[in-house]
Design a protein around this motif. Structure first.
Motif, PDB file in Angstrom:
ATOM      1  N   GLY A   1      47.850  20.636 -46.374  1.00 54.75           N
ATOM      2  CA  GLY A   1      47.739  20.204 -45.020  1.00 54.75           C
ATOM      3  C   GLY A   1      46.862  20.767 -43.988  1.00 54.75           C
ATOM      4  N   GLY A   2      46.686  20.086 -42.874  1.00 55.26           N
ATOM      5  CA  GLY A   2      45.585  20.674 -41.858  1.00 55.26           C
ATOM      6  C   GLY A   2      45.976  21.837 -41.030  1.00 55.26           C
ATOM      7  N   LEU A   3      45.193  22.256 -40.344  1.00 52.11           N
ATOM      8  CA  LEU A   3      45.132  23.551 -39.480  1.00 52.11           C
ATOM      9  C   LEU A   3      45.398  23.291 -38.210  1.00 52.11           C
ATOM     10  CD1 LEU A   3      41.820  25.282 -40.735  1.00 52.11           C
ATOM     11  CD2 LEU A   3      44.153  25.684 -41.573  1.00 52.11           C
ATOM     12  N   VAL A   4      45.674  22.155 -37.714  1.00 49.02           N
ATOM     13  CA  VAL A   4      45.911  21.664 -36.162  1.00 49.02           C
ATOM     14  C   VAL A   4      47.327  21.130 -36.153  1.00 49.02           C
ATOM     15  CG1 VAL A   4      45.276  21.035 -34.130  1.00 49.02           C
ATOM     16  CG2 VAL A   4      43.517  21.670 -35.745  1.00 49.02           C
ATOM     17  N   ALA A   5      48.256  21.919 -35.607  1.00 46.22           N
ATOM     18  CA  ALA A   5      49.719  21.489 -35.324  1.00 46.22           C
ATOM     19  C   ALA A   5      49.691  20.497 -34.142  1.00 46.22           C
ATOM     20  CB  ALA A   5      50.604  22.466 -35.523  1.00 46.22           C
ATOM     21  N   CYS A   6      50.120  19.240 -34.213  1.00 43.19           N
ATOM     22  CA  CYS A   6      50.148  18.398 -33.010  1.00 43.19           C
ATOM     23  C   CYS A   6      51.573  17.719 -33.076  1.00 43.19           C
ATOM     24  CB  CYS A   6      49.242  17.126 -33.023  1.00 43.19           C
ATOM     25  SG  CYS A   6      47.393  17.864 -33.320  1.00 43.19           S
ATOM     26  N   SER A   7      52.031  17.299 -31.809  1.00 38.43           N
ATOM     27  CA  SER A   7      53.314  16.604 -31.938  1.00 38.43           C
ATOM     28  C   SER A   7      53.469  15.161 -32.519  1.00 38.43           C
ATOM     29  CB  SER A   7      53.852  16.549 -30.358  1.00 38.43           C
ATOM     30  OG  SER A   7      53.992  17.686 -29.720  1.00 38.43           O
ATOM     31  N   PRO A   8      54.360  14.900 -33.345  1.00 34.80           N
ATOM     32  CA  PRO A   8      54.220  13.740 -34.258  1.00 34.80           C
ATOM     33  C   PRO A   8      54.660  12.422 -33.414  1.00 34.80           C
ATOM     34  CG  PRO A   8      56.329  14.807 -34.806  1.00 34.80           C
ATOM     35  CD  PRO A   8      55.590  15.969 -33.982  1.00 34.80           C
ATOM     36  N   SER A   9      54.150  11.437 -33.597  1.00 28.83           N
ATOM     37  CA  SER A   9      54.514  10.012 -32.899  1.00 28.83           C
ATOM     38  C   SER A   9      55.530   9.432 -33.631  1.00 28.83           C
ATOM     39  CB  SER A   9      53.138   9.040 -33.088  1.00 28.83           C
ATOM     40  OG  SER A   9      53.528   8.000 -32.553  1.00 28.83           O
ATOM     41  N   PRO A  10      56.505   8.798 -32.579  1.00 29.11           N
ATOM     42  CA  PRO A  10      57.781   8.415 -33.146  1.00 29.11           C
ATOM     43  C   PRO A  10      57.548   7.211 -33.867  1.00 29.11           C
ATOM     44  CG  PRO A  10      57.592   7.842 -30.904  1.00 29.11           C
ATOM     45  CD  PRO A  10      56.450   8.602 -31.197  1.00 29.11           C
ATOM     46  N   SER A  11      56.470   6.416 -33.750  1.00 28.76           N
ATOM     47  CA  SER A  11      56.567   5.228 -34.511  1.00 28.76           C
ATOM     48  C   SER A  11      55.109   4.815 -35.252  1.00 28.76           C
ATOM     49  CB  SER A  11      56.661   3.956 -33.395  1.00 28.76           C
ATOM     50  OG  SER A  11      55.472   4.198 -32.571  1.00 28.76           O
ATOM     51  N   GLY A  12      55.335   4.219 -36.437  1.00 26.13           N
ATOM     52  CA  GLY A  12      54.346   4.092 -37.315  1.00 26.13           C
ATOM     53  C   GLY A  12      53.559   2.706 -37.035  1.00 26.13           C
ATOM     54  N   GLY A  13      52.248   2.475 -37.714  1.00 23.52           N
ATOM     55  CA  GLY A  13      51.435   1.310 -37.554  1.00 23.52           C
ATOM     56  C   GLY A  13      52.109   0.196 -38.136  1.00 23.52           C
ATOM     57  N   ALA A  14      52.052  -0.715 -37.651  1.00 21.88           N
ATOM     58  CA  ALA A  14      52.408  -1.997 -38.596  1.00 21.88           C
ATOM     59  C   ALA A  14      51.289  -2.527 -39.368  1.00 21.88           C
ATOM     60  CB  ALA A  14      52.610  -3.288 -37.669  1.00 21.88           C
ATOM     61  N   PRO A  15      51.243  -3.096 -40.457  1.00 24.68           N
ATOM     62  CA  PRO A  15      50.172  -3.624 -41.280  1.00 24.68           C
ATOM     63  C   PRO A  15      48.983  -4.530 -40.718  1.00 24.68           C
ATOM     64  CG  PRO A  15      52.221  -4.306 -42.442  1.00 24.68           C
ATOM     65  CD  PRO A  15      52.566  -3.266 -41.221  1.00 24.68           C
ATOM     66  N   ALA A  16      47.994  -4.564 -40.762  1.00 27.99           N
ATOM     67  CA  ALA A  16      47.177  -5.759 -40.397  1.00 27.99           C
ATOM     68  C   ALA A  16      47.502  -7.092 -41.042  1.00 27.99           C
ATOM     69  CB  ALA A  16      45.794  -5.450 -40.623  1.00 27.99           C
ATOM     70  N   THR A  17      47.374  -8.149 -40.022  1.00 28.14           N
ATOM     71  CA  THR A  17      47.831  -9.377 -40.570  1.00 28.14           C
ATOM     72  C   THR A  17      46.723 -10.524 -40.590  1.00 28.14           C
ATOM     73  OG1 THR A  17      48.456  -9.743 -38.313  1.00 28.14           O
ATOM     74  CG2 THR A  17      50.197  -9.087 -39.722  1.00 28.14           C
ATOM     75  N   ALA A  18      45.428 -10.277 -39.985  1.00 29.23           N
ATOM     76  CA  ALA A  18      44.417 -11.413 -40.074  1.00 29.23           C
ATOM     77  C   ALA A  18      43.142 -10.903 -40.321  1.00 29.23           C
ATOM     78  CB  ALA A  18      44.552 -12.093 -38.691  1.00 29.23           C
ATOM     79  N   THR A  19      42.477 -11.799 -40.986  1.00 35.83           N
ATOM     80  CA  THR A  19      40.886 -11.440 -41.148  1.00 35.83           C
ATOM     81  C   THR A  19      39.925 -12.335 -40.099  1.00 35.83           C
ATOM     82  OG1 THR A  19      40.836 -13.129 -42.861  1.00 35.83           O
ATOM     83  CG2 THR A  19      41.272 -10.919 -43.622  1.00 35.83           C
ATOM     84  N   GLY A  20      38.919 -11.656 -39.823  1.00 33.55           N
ATOM     85  CA  GLY A  20      38.071 -12.264 -39.042  1.00 33.55           C
ATOM     86  C   GLY A  20      38.611 -12.782 -37.584  1.00 33.55           C
ATOM     87  N   GLY A  21      39.250 -11.610 -37.116  1.00 27.42           N
ATOM     88  CA  GLY A  21      40.102 -11.550 -35.861  1.00 27.42           C
ATOM     89  C   GLY A  21      41.372 -10.944 -35.932  1.00 27.42           C
ATOM     90  N   GLY A  22      42.344 -11.116 -35.058  1.00 29.53           N
ATOM     91  CA  GLY A  22      43.746 -10.567 -35.126  1.00 29.53           C
ATOM     92  C   GLY A  22      43.970  -9.319 -35.115  1.00 29.53           C
ATOM     93  N   THR A  23      44.552  -8.490 -35.896  1.00 27.53           N
ATOM     94  CA  THR A  23      44.655  -7.281 -35.718  1.00 27.53           C
ATOM     95  C   THR A  23      44.262  -6.199 -36.896  1.00 27.53           C
ATOM     96  OG1 THR A  23      46.723  -7.568 -34.112  1.00 27.53           O
ATOM     97  CG2 THR A  23      46.600  -5.546 -35.144  1.00 27.53           C
ATOM     98  N   HIS A  24      43.752  -5.328 -36.418  1.00 28.46           N
ATOM     99  CA  HIS A  24      43.377  -4.006 -37.407  1.00 28.46           C
ATOM    100  C   HIS A  24      44.066  -2.855 -37.021  1.00 28.46           C
ATOM    101  CE1 HIS A  24      40.640  -6.431 -39.679  1.00 28.46           C
ATOM    102  NE2 HIS A  24      40.073  -5.609 -40.633  1.00 28.46           N
ATOM    103  N   THR A  25      44.566  -2.022 -38.124  1.00 32.69           N
ATOM    104  CA  THR A  25      45.347  -0.784 -37.542  1.00 32.69           C
ATOM    105  C   THR A  25      44.550   0.317 -37.998  1.00 32.69           C
ATOM    106  OG1 THR A  25      46.313  -0.996 -39.897  1.00 32.69           O
ATOM    107  CG2 THR A  25      47.703  -1.903 -38.058  1.00 32.69           C
ATOM    108  N   ILE A  26      44.803   1.280 -36.922  1.00 30.05           N
ATOM    109  CA  ILE A  26      43.843   2.495 -37.070  1.00 30.05           C
ATOM    110  C   ILE A  26      45.077   3.564 -36.975  1.00 30.05           C
ATOM    111  CG2 ILE A  26      42.262   4.226 -36.284  1.00 30.05           C
ATOM    112  CD1 ILE A  26      40.840   1.833 -35.248  1.00 30.05           C
ATOM    113  N   TRP A  27      45.096   4.556 -37.781  1.00 29.49           N
ATOM    114  CA  TRP A  27      45.937   5.627 -38.055  1.00 29.49           C
ATOM    115  C   TRP A  27      44.976   6.937 -37.915  1.00 29.49           C
ATOM    116  CZ3 TRP A  27      49.821   5.103 -42.473  1.00 29.49           C
ATOM    117  CH2 TRP A  27      50.649   4.003 -42.332  1.00 29.49           C
ATOM    118  N   ASP A  28      45.301   7.875 -36.901  1.00 34.52           N
ATOM    119  CA  ASP A  28      44.830   9.138 -36.921  1.00 34.52           C
ATOM    120  C   ASP A  28      45.456  10.199 -36.336  1.00 34.52           C
ATOM    121  OD1 ASP A  28      45.259   9.525 -33.772  1.00 34.52           O
ATOM    122  OD2 ASP A  28      44.029   7.948 -33.386  1.00 34.52           O
ATOM    123  N   PRO A  29      45.078  11.327 -36.415  1.00 30.70           N
ATOM    124  CA  PRO A  29      46.111  12.697 -36.402  1.00 30.70           C
ATOM    125  C   PRO A  29      45.713  13.137 -34.919  1.00 30.70           C
ATOM    126  CG  PRO A  29      43.782  13.210 -37.433  1.00 30.70           C
ATOM    127  CD  PRO A  29      43.807  11.857 -36.977  1.00 30.70           C
TER     128      PRO A  29
END
Length: 417
Positions: A22-50
């Motif tokens: 595990g990492g060294l920096v404790a942050c407050s968790p987000s209540p919701s997760g990201g949905a999977p991406a659904t399109a190529t060449g446009g549409g939505t791309h998902t990014i998860w970060d800490p």
């Protein structure tokens, strides 16, 4: 590259190993997760970060949106607590719905890579040629590179100028362990306190111990070497002589900083993330690199995250993911990113810009240049199996239940098993 099905099976097998990385920096968790991406060449791309502490009004999220616009897609971003994020990344790989871009703490990269969760640069076409090799090493496993460091932080010694002046200590004389110990002796004799740090029995304790361990010339594959034992003996002797407080055994990096901020300590081992707080202490402070046993700058561990591209069933998505990662880590945007996250940039060109804007960052740039990843030296997922016995040994020696030699001998035996 492993098949998607194989990566999902391997990801499931890696869940148990993850807790220790595990990492060294404790942050407050987000209540919701990201949905999977659904399109190529446009549409939505998902990014998860800490970085759940940054909302849509922050410079960080604005940069994510801009990079999405430049790449011709909408970015759907979710910020998670560091440890929560890595668990979710493995589960998402199992389920076949990994995000398009994943930003994770650097010790976790090798775990995810060995589980087949991440693509290597030879597949995702990320250019890492300008990245400092010592920083890039934290994202390498089996001879391949699995992402780009977004920035780095590390450790150094903060010092209280008034305390040292009253003790008759010239900080320029502190060049190795002997001269640092001599300075602590003078500080104690003057009625003030010597040095505080974190030796807690977690990865945080290992993180703070590593500059002294590596600075002795020791290697993580041989914890009980004479060099490694000397590093534990250094800390133990400081406690015995009253140069460091017994509280270090339970100190986190936050609580040790609070001790230093009280104004009575000469030195505190801490990181770049305390710079803003340092300006609020009410006393004049300075920063020097952690000295090696025989002099020079000790290698300190690198903190910070890697921007990576997880395995996707639809490999056509990688081209857009590559654009997003390149945008986030480009020379033009790196200064904004590292300033927002209080990191030192991973490239020399941006480091020079940081120092030009704030000359006080030079000591941190030098420290990062000397730093090394905890999973470097091709340790990968072996690191947490070494780190836990090591922090246990430090705890045993500082508490007096074992001698430094006994503690490290037991740690080496546990790590070998």
């Amino acid at each position: 590259m492993r098949s998607a099905a194989r990566s999902r099976r391997a990801a499931g097998a890696s869940l148990a190993a993850l807790a220790a990385v595990g990492g060294l920096v404790a942050c407050s968790p987000s209540p919701s997760g990201g949905a999977p991406a659904t399109a190529t060449g446009g549409g939505t791309h998902t990014i998860w970060d800490p970085y759940p502490q940054y909302d849509k009004s922050s410079e960080w999220v604005k940069l994510l949106d801009k990079c999405g616009t430049d790449a011709g897609v909408k970015v759907e971003r979710t910020g998670y607590d560091t440890s929560d994020l890595t668990n979710k990344a493995l589960l998402a790989a199992q389920q076949g719905n990994s995000p398009d871009v994943l930003i994770v703490d650097n010790p976790v990269v090798s775990t995810l890579a060995e589980a087949g969760v991440l693509t290597a640069t030879e597949e995702n076409k990320l250019d890492v040629s300008a990245i400092a090799p010592n920083l890039l090493a934290a994202g390498q496993s089996g001879g391949k590179t699995y992402g780009v460091p977004i920035g780095a932080n590390t450790l150094a010694l903060y010092y209280n100028k008034d305390v040292l002046k009253k003790a008759g200590v010239d900080v320029a004389s502190v060049k190795d362990w002997a001269s640092l110990t001599a300075a602590l002796e003078k500080v104690k004799a003057s009625g003030k306190k010597g040095i505080t740090f974190s030796a807690i029995g977690t990865e945080e304790g290992s993180f703070q111990f590593l500059p002294w361990f590596w600075g002795s010339g020791a290697n993580l594959t041989k914890l009980d070497s004479p060099e490694g034992v000397s590093a534990v003996a250094l800390w133990t002797d400081w406690l015995k002589k009253g140069y460091a407080p017994n509280s270090v055994i339970n100190n986190t990096q936050t609580t040790s900083w609070q001790e230093f901020a009280g104004g009575d300590y000469a030195f505190a081992e801490n990181g770049t993330w305390q710079l803003a707080n340092a300006g609020k202490t009410g006393f004049d402070y300075g920063i020097i690199p952690i000295p090696g046993k025989a002099g020079g700058t000790a290698p300190a561990p690198t903190g910070g995250e890697f921007v990576s591209v997880p395995v996707q069933a639809d490999t056509d998505r990688y081209a857009t993911s590559q654009k997003l990662v390149t945008c986030l880590t480009s020379t033009g945007n790196s200064l904004t990113t590292t300033t927002t996250l209080s990191y030192i940039a991973p490239t020399e060109a941006v480091q020079d810009r940081q120092v030009a804007a704030d000359p006080g960052l030079k000591v941190w740039v030098d420290a990062v240049k000397a730093a090394k990843g905890r999973t470097s030296d091709d340790l990968g997922t072996k690191y947490p199996k070494i780190s836990e016995p090591m922090w246990g040994a430090v705890q045993a020696a500082l508490s007096g239940s074992k001698s430094p030699q006994e503690a490290m001998t037991a740690a080496q035996s546990a790590a070998a098993q």
